[in-house]
Design an enzyme around this catalytic site. Structure first.
Site, PDB file in Angstrom:
ATOM      1  N   ASP A 190      66.240  29.300  56.397  1.00  0.00           N
ATOM      2  CA  ASP A 190      65.957  30.678  55.887  1.00  0.00           C
ATOM      3  C   ASP A 190      67.627  30.930  54.954  1.00  0.00           C
ATOM      4  OD1 ASP A 190      65.968  33.678  55.720  1.00  0.00           O
ATOM      5  OD2 ASP A 190      65.422  33.136  57.305  1.00  0.00           O
ATOM      6  N   SER A 227      61.400  39.540  58.786  1.00  0.00           N
ATOM      7  CA  SER A 227      62.573  40.062  58.504  1.00  0.00           C
ATOM      8  C   SER A 227      63.024  41.185  57.751  1.00  0.00           C
ATOM      9  CB  SER A 227      61.238  39.614  57.436  1.00  0.00           C
ATOM     10  OG  SER A 227      61.948  38.980  55.549  1.00  0.00           O
ATOM     11  N   HIS A 232      62.431  30.521  56.497  1.00  0.00           N
ATOM     12  CA  HIS A 232      61.967  31.565  56.401  1.00  0.00           C
ATOM     13  C   HIS A 232      59.966  32.269  56.807  1.00  0.00           C
ATOM     14  CE1 HIS A 232      63.097  35.852  56.055  1.00  0.00           C
ATOM     15  NE2 HIS A 232      62.316  36.358  55.195  1.00  0.00           N
TER      16      HIS A 232
END
Length: 339
Positions: free
Chosen positions: A275, A181, A305
């Site tokens: 995601d 991320s 995610h």
């Protein structure tokens, strides 16, 4: 289908051509749905409502409740690397076998606001055990107290430190960066900076659902915001991190804005079907391929995610373990290490 062939089938909004594989399954995997139901009970309001302090307290509570069963590593030691604004805390994980080892500098996710050495300790232990590499996890400065470019400065300082081969490391000279991320964005940025500045020679980059090239009009944003992170969460993270609108077009904040990425190392790019950041990651993988960079693209259609971190026994997401093994396999291949 190889990465380049697949990426040619994907349009900019995340749809695929008639012969392309599906990016998202019909619904998230049952294991992930169970994790999300549990997490929703612990987070009744938006992160922006909690604020940075409240969100971090909630994160620590979640770690305290987690029944982790970490794999064995040779050692895990907290150290400090020199940084631009004082020392940068790091945690160094050694495999169980005798070194020297390839080194992977790892940057945690959390929207540049959350995350810590502890939040990604389990993932780093798994990555160390599966890859046979020495993993150096970096506790960079967080926004909003330290907006851009503080995290980038710390991230680059850490990889420079790791590349010098200090006595604290048992490196064989081979070096990779990795992150998930926000940490995936930092790994990509550090790779770009090293290429442009004639900095440390980075052999590989592992970008796990990286926070790059995010656009409101992406199909993944329209359809999947709300799984784990909402549009409001993403906007709040952005406000905290950028501090000023003037930074948003800086390629060292988002490497998808760079004019040329041809000098960066080969990459693994991981995305998840459900995601909202999926299409930004795909677009960045396409940019890398377009600039002549070798890419191994891995999409997990029934995941969300943050799934790679769902490694605890209570969460029981087997696909998370498969993904860590896949990422570790790519690193071993890049380093020429036998399985």
């Amino acid at each position: 289908m190889d990465a380049e062939a697949f990426l040619r089938t994907v349009d900019v909004d995340g749809t695929t051509g008639p012969d392309g594989p599906r990016l998202a399954a019909d619904e998230p995997h049952p294991d992930v749905q169970s994790v999300l139901r549990t997490r929703r009970r612990f987070q009744p309001v938006a992160l922006s409502t909690l604020g940075a302090r409240g969100a971090r307290l909630l994160e620590r509570l979640g770690l305290w409740l987690q029944d982790a069963d970490p794999p064995a590593v040779g050692s895990a030691v907290d150290l400090t690397a020199p940084g631009p604004d004082g020392g940068v805390p790091i945690r160094r994980y050694r495999p169980t076998n005798t070194g020297p080892y390839p080194t992977v500098v790892f940057y945690h996710g959390g929207g540049f606001v959350l995350g810590s050495l502890d939040s990604h300790d389990l993932l780093c232990r798994h990555l160390t055990a599966e890859s046979g590499c020495e993993v150096v996890s970096v506790d960079y400065r967080l926004a909003p107290e330290h907006p851009f470019p503080a995290a980038v400065e710390d991230a680059y300082a850490a990889v420079e430190w790791a590349a010098t081969g200090p006595d604290a490391l048992d490196s064989d000279g081979r070096l990779a960066v990795a992150g998930d991320s926000a940490g995936g964005a930092l790994a990509a940025v550090v790779s770009l900076m090293a290429a442009e500045r004639d900095g440390p020679e980075i052999d590989y980059q592992s970008l796990i659902y990286p926070a790059v090239g995010i656009r409101d009009d992406h199909r993944s944003m329209r359809e999947h915001a709300g799984y784990v992170i909402s549009e409001d969460d993403i906007r709040w993270f952005d406000r905290c991190y950028y501090g000023s609108e003037i930074h948003r077009r800086n390629p060292y904040a988002d490497p998808s804005r760079a004019d040329d990425r041809s000098g960066v190392p080969p990459a693994t790019v991981v995305t998840a079907g459900f995601d909202p950041l999926r299409d930004g990651g795909i677009a960045y993988a396409r940019q890398l391929v377009g600039d002549g960079v070798s890419v191994r693209f891995r999409n997990y259609p029934d995941m969300v995610h943050g799934f790679v971190g769902m490694l605890s026994e209570s969460e029981g997401v087997e696909r998370a373990h498969e993904a860590v093994d896949d990422i570790a396999t790519d690193l071993r291949r890049a380093f020429g290490v036998d399985d």
